[in-house]
Design a protein around this motif. Structure first.
Motif, PDB file in Angstrom:
ATOM      1  N   GLN A 141       0.850  -1.193   0.000  1.00 41.05           N
ATOM      2  CA  GLN A 141       0.000   0.000   0.000  1.00 41.05           C
ATOM      3  C   GLN A 141       0.883   1.240   0.000  1.00 41.05           C
ATOM      4  O   GLN A 141       2.002   1.210   0.526  1.00 41.05           O
ATOM      5  CB  GLN A 141      -0.863   0.039   1.264  1.00 41.05           C
ATOM      6  CG  GLN A 141      -1.836  -1.110   1.406  1.00 41.05           C
ATOM      7  CD  GLN A 141      -2.717  -0.910   2.631  1.00 41.05           C
ATOM      8  OE1 GLN A 141      -3.773  -0.316   2.562  1.00 41.05           O
ATOM      9  NE2 GLN A 141      -2.275  -1.405   3.766  1.00 41.05           N
ATOM     10  N   ASP A 142       0.362   2.342  -0.542  1.00 38.30           N
ATOM     11  CA  ASP A 142       1.072   3.618  -0.473  1.00 38.30           C
ATOM     12  C   ASP A 142       1.218   4.028   0.986  1.00 38.30           C
ATOM     13  O   ASP A 142       0.387   3.688   1.830  1.00 38.30           O
ATOM     14  CB  ASP A 142       0.276   4.717  -1.197  1.00 38.30           C
ATOM     15  CG  ASP A 142       0.263   4.516  -2.704  1.00 38.30           C
ATOM     16  OD1 ASP A 142       1.073   3.713  -3.222  1.00 38.30           O
ATOM     17  OD2 ASP A 142      -0.568   5.168  -3.376  1.00 38.30           O
ATOM     18  N   LEU A 143       2.252   4.810   1.248  1.00 36.76           N
ATOM     19  CA  LEU A 143       2.451   5.372   2.580  1.00 36.76           C
ATOM     20  C   LEU A 143       2.351   6.894   2.510  1.00 36.76           C
ATOM     21  O   LEU A 143       3.027   7.521   1.693  1.00 36.76           O
ATOM     22  CB  LEU A 143       3.833   4.983   3.118  1.00 36.76           C
ATOM     23  CG  LEU A 143       4.165   5.578   4.492  1.00 36.76           C
ATOM     24  CD1 LEU A 143       3.331   4.932   5.588  1.00 36.76           C
ATOM     25  CD2 LEU A 143       5.649   5.427   4.806  1.00 36.76           C
ATOM     26  N   TRP A 144       1.502   7.444   3.338  1.00 37.01           N
ATOM     27  CA  TRP A 144       1.385   8.901   3.464  1.00 37.01           C
ATOM     28  C   TRP A 144       1.981   9.307   4.801  1.00 37.01           C
ATOM     29  O   TRP A 144       1.808   8.606   5.800  1.00 37.01           O
ATOM     30  CB  TRP A 144      -0.085   9.353   3.464  1.00 37.01           C
ATOM     31  CG  TRP A 144      -0.849   9.116   2.208  1.00 37.01           C
ATOM     32  CD1 TRP A 144      -0.538   8.254   1.195  1.00 37.01           C
ATOM     33  CD2 TRP A 144      -2.087   9.739   1.832  1.00 37.01           C
ATOM     34  NE1 TRP A 144      -1.500   8.299   0.222  1.00 37.01           N
ATOM     35  CE2 TRP A 144      -2.466   9.211   0.589  1.00 37.01           C
ATOM     36  CE3 TRP A 144      -2.915  10.689   2.438  1.00 37.01           C
ATOM     37  CZ2 TRP A 144      -3.629   9.599  -0.072  1.00 37.01           C
ATOM     38  CZ3 TRP A 144      -4.080  11.077   1.787  1.00 37.01           C
ATOM     39  CH2 TRP A 144      -4.422  10.535   0.537  1.00 37.01           C
ATOM     40  N   GLY A 181      -9.420   5.554   0.234  1.00 35.94           N
ATOM     41  CA  GLY A 181      -8.778   4.669   1.194  1.00 35.94           C
ATOM     42  C   GLY A 181      -7.757   3.770   0.506  1.00 35.94           C
ATOM     43  O   GLY A 181      -7.381   4.028  -0.641  1.00 35.94           O
ATOM     44  N   GLY A 182      -7.325   2.730   1.224  1.00 39.12           N
ATOM     45  CA  GLY A 182      -6.366   1.803   0.622  1.00 39.12           C
ATOM     46  C   GLY A 182      -4.920   2.230   0.764  1.00 39.12           C
ATOM     47  O   GLY A 182      -4.086   1.877  -0.071  1.00 39.12           O
ATOM     48  N   PHE A 183      -4.600   2.980   1.818  1.00 42.23           N
ATOM     49  CA  PHE A 183      -3.212   3.392   2.059  1.00 42.23           C
ATOM     50  C   PHE A 183      -2.935   3.417   3.559  1.00 42.23           C
ATOM     51  O   PHE A 183      -3.841   3.242   4.368  1.00 42.23           O
ATOM     52  CB  PHE A 183      -2.947   4.784   1.449  1.00 42.23           C
ATOM     53  CG  PHE A 183      -3.922   5.836   1.918  1.00 42.23           C
ATOM     54  CD1 PHE A 183      -3.685   6.560   3.078  1.00 42.23           C
ATOM     55  CD2 PHE A 183      -5.097   6.078   1.195  1.00 42.23           C
ATOM     56  CE1 PHE A 183      -4.595   7.508   3.514  1.00 42.23           C
ATOM     57  CE2 PHE A 183      -6.009   7.034   1.645  1.00 42.23           C
ATOM     58  CZ  PHE A 183      -5.756   7.750   2.805  1.00 42.23           C
ATOM     59  N   ILE A 184      -1.652   3.623   3.869  1.00 43.86           N
ATOM     60  CA  ILE A 184      -1.240   3.745   5.273  1.00 43.86           C
ATOM     61  C   ILE A 184      -0.970   5.204   5.555  1.00 43.86           C
ATOM     62  O   ILE A 184      -0.295   5.874   4.773  1.00 43.86           O
ATOM     63  CB  ILE A 184       0.040   2.919   5.528  1.00 43.86           C
ATOM     64  CG1 ILE A 184      -0.226   1.439   5.255  1.00 43.86           C
ATOM     65  CG2 ILE A 184       0.549   3.127   6.948  1.00 43.86           C
ATOM     66  CD1 ILE A 184       1.043   0.633   5.077  1.00 43.86           C
ATOM     67  N   TRP A 185      -1.482   5.690   6.647  1.00 41.87           N
ATOM     68  CA  TRP A 185      -1.295   7.093   7.023  1.00 41.87           C
ATOM     69  C   TRP A 185      -0.433   7.124   8.281  1.00 41.87           C
ATOM     70  O   TRP A 185      -0.897   6.760   9.354  1.00 41.87           O
ATOM     71  CB  TRP A 185      -2.659   7.741   7.264  1.00 41.87           C
ATOM     72  CG  TRP A 185      -2.618   9.207   7.556  1.00 41.87           C
ATOM     73  CD1 TRP A 185      -1.547  10.056   7.428  1.00 41.87           C
ATOM     74  CD2 TRP A 185      -3.701  10.012   8.029  1.00 41.87           C
ATOM     75  NE1 TRP A 185      -1.904  11.326   7.787  1.00 41.87           N
ATOM     76  CE2 TRP A 185      -3.221  11.337   8.154  1.00 41.87           C
ATOM     77  CE3 TRP A 185      -5.037   9.739   8.343  1.00 41.87           C
ATOM     78  CZ2 TRP A 185      -4.026  12.380   8.605  1.00 41.87           C
ATOM     79  CZ3 TRP A 185      -5.840  10.785   8.776  1.00 41.87           C
ATOM     80  CH2 TRP A 185      -5.347  12.082   8.903  1.00 41.87           C
ATOM     81  N   ALA A 186       0.821   7.520   8.105  1.00 39.61           N
ATOM     82  CA  ALA A 186       1.733   7.637   9.243  1.00 39.61           C
ATOM     83  C   ALA A 186       1.522   8.989   9.905  1.00 39.61           C
ATOM     84  O   ALA A 186       1.479  10.020   9.231  1.00 39.61           O
ATOM     85  CB  ALA A 186       3.178   7.504   8.771  1.00 39.61           C
ATOM     86  N   CYS A 187       1.364   8.962  11.220  1.00 42.38           N
ATOM     87  CA  CYS A 187       1.058  10.185  11.961  1.00 42.38           C
ATOM     88  C   CYS A 187       2.023  10.386  13.114  1.00 42.38           C
ATOM     89  O   CYS A 187       2.398   9.425  13.790  1.00 42.38           O
ATOM     90  CB  CYS A 187      -0.347  10.080  12.566  1.00 42.38           C
ATOM     91  SG  CYS A 187      -1.689  10.117  11.396  1.00 42.38           S
ATOM     92  N   LYS A 188       2.377  11.631  13.361  1.00 40.69           N
ATOM     93  CA  LYS A 188       3.070  11.968  14.603  1.00 40.69           C
ATOM     94  C   LYS A 188       2.155  11.580  15.764  1.00 40.69           C
ATOM     95  O   LYS A 188       0.968  11.384  15.602  1.00 40.69           O
ATOM     96  CB  LYS A 188       3.399  13.463  14.644  1.00 40.69           C
ATOM     97  CG  LYS A 188       4.598  13.843  13.775  1.00 40.69           C
ATOM     98  CD  LYS A 188       4.925  15.328  13.917  1.00 40.69           C
ATOM     99  CE  LYS A 188       5.320  15.645  15.349  1.00 40.69           C
ATOM    100  NZ  LYS A 188       5.212  17.094  15.645  1.00 40.69           N
ATOM    101  N   ASN A 189       2.759  11.525  16.950  1.00 39.48           N
ATOM    102  CA  ASN A 189       2.082  10.966  18.113  1.00 39.48           C
ATOM    103  C   ASN A 189       0.682  11.558  18.371  1.00 39.48           C
ATOM    104  O   ASN A 189      -0.313  10.826  18.460  1.00 39.48           O
ATOM    105  CB  ASN A 189       2.987  11.180  19.332  1.00 39.48           C
ATOM    106  CG  ASN A 189       2.764  10.139  20.405  1.00 39.48           C
ATOM    107  OD1 ASN A 189       1.827   9.365  20.342  1.00 39.48           O
ATOM    108  ND2 ASN A 189       3.631  10.128  21.396  1.00 39.48           N
TER     109      ASN A 189
END
Ligand code: NAP
Ligand code: MG
Length: 402
Positions: free
Chosen positions: A204-207, A262-270
């Motif tokens: 999956q894409d990473l955001w 949808g269909g992606f990973i969403w990386a978030c700060k804490n």
């Protein structure tokens, strides 16, 4: 039918209350009849944590480092009331916190989608997986209630005594508030590697998003570390898979997420992850349909449900009542772990079994059979039938065998 054989054991972390009951039912109904299940068992139930002075939690994390794949049941994080209830000698720390610290991992949460239960956001067709950097920032900050006029400064003194930084934060003319936050390059780098690794695993894409235009050192460091690690270590693999790493500002990311399929990973700060994971999971429907996996930067995996031990249902169960607790997220923790174990050991049957079990679960719900928590969310054509946990597991079994 011959049972599927395993070579390496899964690290099995048992837990507490209603989920402990479901844990055994899932094994009895849906796993043991089909798999020659090999596990290294750790009882993380609160009585055993008390008995071993929480050593069992540390041992289970070490075993995960050794074998690479674990499956965990929800566990009680003791508070004052639990200390009383379980006659604890200490208020033991959250097992998830202990395991995460030992594995240095990042938690990825993804919803399980079924037809008939639609996300609040109409455009969402595929799951959105949220990765939260569970280290530092406001969660480890030092705060001060400024009583009145005075000077606030940011001071850093190097361990070698040579480096010193001093800058005025604000010259207070009245009372106010002050906060000091930090993060570490090593932790940000681990977070980045876990995210890139998991994007590759799940294709999956990473955001990733921060507020680097405003926070030119703090947030910008997150952006830079992600980009450096991506270019040096993961770009080739992303290109080969046809997936993308996409960086943008956090407010732009929020707008794009809502408009996305949808269909992606969403990386978030804490903090973003804390807030956005609640928003996204609620918008997808139910916490009982949310899985969670802890991924370490060196590729160790611990699968679990995102919800807790469902205490309210357990107290009913203790009174002899049949409960309708949703076992789906816990079941998907097992299928996730079995699939990963199969992948690592080259046992295709394990992955195929996990796929069939997940499909049977979704088919049961789409056919109108579900636990009561889902009935209120149901918009499917077939009328929904709310059943007990055990009836639901047996309906899955019937489909699995059909
Ligand atoms: P919870 O166990 O997630 O349950 C909160 C409520 O959500 C339940 O009372 C139930 O609502 C609903 N719910 C959650 N999972 C469900 C399921 N599988 N099926 C049906 N309904 C479900 O949270 P909690 O009550 O705040 O915490 C209970 C214990 O779990 C605490 O001791 C906490 O420390 C622990 N916990 C552990 C983890 C973990 O191990 N990962 C995570 C969170 C909490 P209704 O009562 O309205 O039916
Ligand atoms: Mg939160």
């Amino acid at each position: 039918m011959e049972k599927i054989q395993m070579t390496t054991p899964l690290v099995e972390m048992d837990g507490d209350e209603m989920t402990r009951v479901l844990w055994q039912q899932i094994k009895d109904e849906l796993l043991l009849p089909y798999i020659d299940l090999k596990t290294e068992y750790y009882d993380l139930g609160l009585p055993e944590r008390e008995k071993t002075r929480d050593q069992v939690t540390v041992d289970s994390a070490e075993a995960t480092k050794k074998y690479g794949v674990a499956v965990k049941c929800a566990t009680i994080t003791p508070n004052a009331q639990r200390v009383e209830e379980y006659k604890l000698s200490e208020m033991w720390k959250s097992p998830n916190g202990t395991i995460r610290a030992i594995l240095d991992g990042t938690v990825f949460r993804a919803p399980i989608m079924v037809r008939g239960i639609s996300p609040v956001v109409k455009t969402w067709k595929k799951p959105i997986t949220i990765a939260r950097h569970a280290y530092g920032d406001v969660y480890k900050s030092t705060e001060y209630r400024v009583p009145g006029p005075g000077k606030a400064e940011l001071v850093f003194t190097g361990a070698d005594g040579r480096e010193e930084f001093r800058q005025t934060v604000y010259d207070f003319e009245c009372a106010g508030v002050l906060q000091g936050q930090y993060n570490k390059d090593s932790s940000i780098a681990s977070f980045a590697r876990s995210c890139f690794q998991y994007a590759i695993d799940t294709k999956q894409d990473l955001w990733f998003a921060t507020k680097d235009t405003i926070s030119k050192k703090y947030d910008h460091t997150f952006k830079d570390i992600f980009q450096e690690i991506f270019d040096a270590e993961y770009k080739a693999a992303f290109d080969a898979l046809g997936i993308e790493y996409f960086y943008t500002l956090i407010d732009d990311a929020v707008a794009r997420v809502v408009r996305s399929e949808g269909g992606f990973i969403w990386a978030c700060k804490n903090y973003d992850g804390d807030v956005m994971s609640d928003m996204v999971s609620t918008a997808f429907g139910s916490l009982a349909m949310m899985t969670s996996v802890l991924v370490s930067p060196d590729g160790k995996y611990e699968y679990e449900a995102a919800h807790g031990t469902v205490t309210r249902h357990y107290y009913k169960y203790l009174k002899g009542e049949e409960t309708s607790t949703n076992p789906v997220a816990t079941l998907f923790a097992w299928t996730g772990a079995l699939r990963k174990r199969g992948e690592l050991d080259g046992i295709a049957e394990l992955g195929e079994f996990a796929d069939r079990l997940e499909a049977a679960t979704i088919a049961a719900i789409e056919g109108g059979v579900m636990t009561k928590d889902l009935v209120g969310l149901w918009e499917g054509e077939t009328p929904a039938r709310g059943v007990t946990s055990l009836e639901f597991l047996r309906a899955i079994r019937a489909r699995l065998e059909a």
